[in-house]
Write a protein that holds these residues in place. Structure first.
Motif, PDB file in Angstrom:
ATOM      1  N   TYR A 151     -13.041  17.907 -62.294  1.00 44.78           N
ATOM      2  CA  TYR A 151     -14.439  17.771 -62.495  1.00 44.78           C
ATOM      3  C   TYR A 151     -14.588  17.041 -63.895  1.00 44.78           C
ATOM      4  O   TYR A 151     -15.664  16.180 -64.000  1.00 44.78           O
ATOM      5  N   ASN A 152     -13.962  17.508 -64.888  1.00 45.55           N
ATOM      6  CA  ASN A 152     -14.316  16.805 -66.099  1.00 45.55           C
ATOM      7  C   ASN A 152     -14.198  15.097 -66.179  1.00 45.55           C
ATOM      8  O   ASN A 152     -14.900  14.340 -66.801  1.00 45.55           O
ATOM      9  N   MET A 161     -17.046  13.794 -64.215  1.00 42.90           N
ATOM     10  CA  MET A 161     -18.355  13.987 -64.896  1.00 42.90           C
ATOM     11  C   MET A 161     -18.474  13.049 -65.992  1.00 42.90           C
ATOM     12  O   MET A 161     -19.411  12.327 -66.237  1.00 42.90           O
ATOM     13  N   TYR A 167     -24.807  16.112 -63.807  1.00 44.15           N
ATOM     14  CA  TYR A 167     -25.351  17.560 -63.902  1.00 44.15           C
ATOM     15  C   TYR A 167     -25.144  18.362 -62.667  1.00 44.15           C
ATOM     16  O   TYR A 167     -24.753  19.448 -62.870  1.00 44.15           O
ATOM     17  N   PHE A 170     -21.731  19.929 -62.659  1.00 43.00           N
ATOM     18  CA  PHE A 170     -21.705  20.967 -63.326  1.00 43.00           C
ATOM     19  C   PHE A 170     -22.118  22.215 -62.709  1.00 43.00           C
ATOM     20  O   PHE A 170     -21.583  23.329 -62.844  1.00 43.00           O
ATOM     21  N   SER A 171     -23.150  22.009 -62.271  1.00 47.21           N
ATOM     22  CA  SER A 171     -23.760  23.039 -61.225  1.00 47.21           C
ATOM     23  C   SER A 171     -22.757  23.640 -60.188  1.00 47.21           C
ATOM     24  O   SER A 171     -22.675  24.804 -59.945  1.00 47.21           O
ATOM     25  N   PRO A 231     -16.377  26.458 -66.607  1.00 45.00           N
ATOM     26  CA  PRO A 231     -16.335  25.241 -67.387  1.00 45.00           C
ATOM     27  C   PRO A 231     -15.409  25.656 -68.759  1.00 45.00           C
ATOM     28  O   PRO A 231     -15.820  26.458 -69.376  1.00 45.00           O
ATOM     29  N   SER A 263     -15.742  20.363 -70.455  1.00 45.71           N
ATOM     30  CA  SER A 263     -16.745  20.374 -69.668  1.00 45.71           C
ATOM     31  C   SER A 263     -17.991  20.156 -70.301  1.00 45.71           C
ATOM     32  O   SER A 263     -18.907  19.286 -70.070  1.00 45.71           O
ATOM     33  N   TYR A 264     -18.361  21.191 -71.318  1.00 43.06           N
ATOM     34  CA  TYR A 264     -19.698  21.133 -72.176  1.00 43.06           C
ATOM     35  C   TYR A 264     -19.767  19.939 -72.985  1.00 43.06           C
ATOM     36  O   TYR A 264     -20.685  19.379 -73.160  1.00 43.06           O
ATOM     37  N   VAL A 279     -20.843  17.059 -70.676  1.00 44.65           N
ATOM     38  CA  VAL A 279     -22.558  16.981 -70.501  1.00 44.65           C
ATOM     39  C   VAL A 279     -23.288  16.725 -71.953  1.00 44.65           C
ATOM     40  O   VAL A 279     -24.411  16.139 -71.670  1.00 44.65           O
ATOM     41  N   PHE A 303     -27.335  23.705 -73.866  1.00 45.54           N
ATOM     42  CA  PHE A 303     -26.105  23.877 -73.329  1.00 45.54           C
ATOM     43  C   PHE A 303     -25.166  24.525 -74.292  1.00 45.54           C
ATOM     44  O   PHE A 303     -24.260  25.113 -74.260  1.00 45.54           O
TER      45      PHE A 303
END
Length: 519
Positions: free
Chosen positions: A185-186, A189, A202, A205-206, A215, A219-220, A223, A239
């Motif tokens: 995912y990272n 993203m 986004y 992330f959801s 996450p 991850s944070y 974003v 966030f």
């Protein structure tokens, strides 16, 4: 008659095989057609050892082929794995693919590790399509792809600007029983944010939260950086709060990104509040965070607030850097807080942080604008005493103010200077202070004979030819830091200016060992 040494009458490659086999104590005998490994070879592990020892992948292939010709000999899977990877790393991709097909034909059970290595090799070689083909081959070899295989493939596609294709692959891998990891995912993203597709990042992330995947800090960070890049600072702050509520400690990069964006959006109070809470939240602010806030306040004309920040900085054990002081001095000067600016300039120098000449110039200009030529003269002396060559604009500021009643004298000096054959190369050299003033007085003297006498005396006395500016000789630079291409009035004015500063400011010039030396 001496003993006879038999050398195989084969190619150099085969001869090297024989030597290497002998070094590993593998019995061999020679025939008229090829080298054959004897039946005493034993386990194929010995052949794998010989293949792995080769730095030349083509020689390793030759060893593999020669061993294959021996009756009843079957290579181990490790030999295939080693040879395929050697060939692929050397960019012999067609040979590597040939041996990969041969692996299936001869009914070897392939392991996922082989495909992991191949996908990584193709990714490093920037061949995303080959990496994708290898990924698809895993199903034909009854190997279930793992998330790490997907990660290597996504990196290969993203690095070759196939972001949309990588995103499509990411969405369909679930149909093949592959569950993307947090790292997957990272990767995706980060690629989408850099491509400007923040809404898709986004949504991913959801999707992580819906799939009960927690996450991580990375991850944070991805974003928050994407939101700040799009100037959506309020969402980025949300966030950050969500991250803290989940027990995650933001790293310094997250805070740096957020503080910088808040300052650019002129939300200085919010930025300062976040800075003050950093230590309580488990992340000690460093000099970069403080400098970001100081620059933000000074840029918006709030130098007094920046002054408080630098005081807080010292109290928390974080020492201000040269950038901290220079930003604050320039900010205070622009607001007319000259006394405070001079105080921090002196404090900066006391800590062996030598300012850029532009910092001195801004403060000198501030003092000159309010008619404080004495303070400006102090700063000029401080520049020279610390080996900082003033810019010509600095001289232009001070000379008219200090020498305003000596226009006749300057005119006479200019007339004399125009008769001198000035060379393009001059140097600032160290000598006794008495020679500085002898030279300055000599420049004022319009008698050519006296000038030549003093100039000759100087050249005999000057023994240290080391420049005060960074230990380097300055080319086309310098009568006390004044470029030669500027008018002579600035040269002579600089000399008279220094003499008058000495008389009016009443400072000792024993530490100012400068001499104007024309080379």
């Amino acid at each position: 008659m001496g003993s006879r040494i038999l050398v195989p009458s084969k190619t150099n490659t085969i001869f090297r095989v024989a030597i290497l086999a002998s070094s590993l104590k593998i019995p061999i005998h020679y025939s008229s057609s090829s080298i054959l490994f004897a039946s005493a070879l034993g386990s194929p592990a010995r052949v794998q050892k010989l293949i792995a020892a080769q730095s030349d992948p083509l020689l390793a292939k030759e060893i593999f082929d020669l061993a294959s010709h021996h009756p009843n000999f079957r290579h181990s899977y490790s030999s295939y794995h080693t040879l395929i990877c050697k060939l692929a790393r050397a960019h012999h991709f067609s040979l590597a693919e040939t041996f990969l097909r041969r692996l299936k034909i001869e009914n070897y059970a392939a392991c996922p590790g082989l495909f992991t290595d191949l996908v990584r090799i193709y990714a490093d070689a920037k061949l995303p399509l080959k990496a994708l083909t290898t990924f698809q081959l895993m199903f034909q070899y009854d190997c279930k792809p793992l998330p790490k295989h997907l990660n290597h493939l996504l990196v290969a596609l993203v690095n070759s600007n196939h972001v949309s294709f990588a995103f499509t692959l990411f969405k369909v891998v679930g149909k093949y029983g592959i569950s993307p990891s947090i790292q997957s995912y990272n990767i995706m993203m980060r690629a989408l944010c850099r491509a400007g597709q923040l809404s898709l990042a986004y949504s991913l992330f959801s999707r992580m939260l819906k799939n009960d995947q927690v996450p991580d800090i990375d991850s944070y960070r991805v974003v928050i950086q994407g939101l700040c890049r799009k100037s959506q600072v309020n969402k980025a702050v949300d966030f950050l709060e969500d991250m803290l509520n989940k027990g995650l400690v933001p790293d310094t990069l997250i805070y740096t990104t957020l503080l910088n964006s808040l300052c650019r959006k002129k939300k200085l109070r919010e930025a300062y509040k976040i800075l003050c809470k950093m230590k309580v939240r488990g992340c000690n602010p460093d000099v970069i965070h403080y400098n970001t806030i100081i620059l933000g306040f000074c840029r918006e004309g709030c130098a007094s607030d920046a002054h408080k920040v630098i005081e807080d900085m010292s109290s928390t054990g974080c020492n201000p850097s040269m950038v901290s002081y220079q930003t604050l001095v320039c900010g205070l000067t622009e607001k007319g807080m000259l006394v405070e600016a001079e105080k921090y300039l002196i404090e900066m120098i006391s800590k062996d942080l030598l300012p850029h000449y532009s910092v001195f110039h801004s403060l000198i200009k501030g003092f000159c604008n309010v008619g404080k030529k004495k303070e400006a003269s102090h700063l000029l002396l401080a520049m020279l005493q610390h080996g900082v060559a003033p810019h010509v604009d600095t001289w232009v500021l001070i000379v008219p103010r200090v020498c305003n009643e000596d226009r006749m004298k300057i005119a006479a000096v200019v007339e004399m200077l125009e008769t001198i054959d000035w060379k393009q190369k001059t140097k600032i050299t160290q000598s006794g202070s008495e020679y500085c003033w002898m030279n300055a007085l000599a420049v004022e003297n319009t008698h050519k004979h006296q000038k030549e006498k003093v100039h000759k005396h100087q050249k005999e006395k000057v023994t240290n030819d080391q420049s005060l500016v960074g230990g380097r000789q300055a080319e086309r630079r310098t009568v006390i830091g004044v470029p030669c291409k500027f008018p002579n009035v600035v040269w002579s004015g600089a000399c008279i200016c220094l003499l008058k500063i000495r008389l009016e400011v009443e400072l000792s010039f024993q530490s100012l060992d400068m001499v104007i030396y024309v080379g």
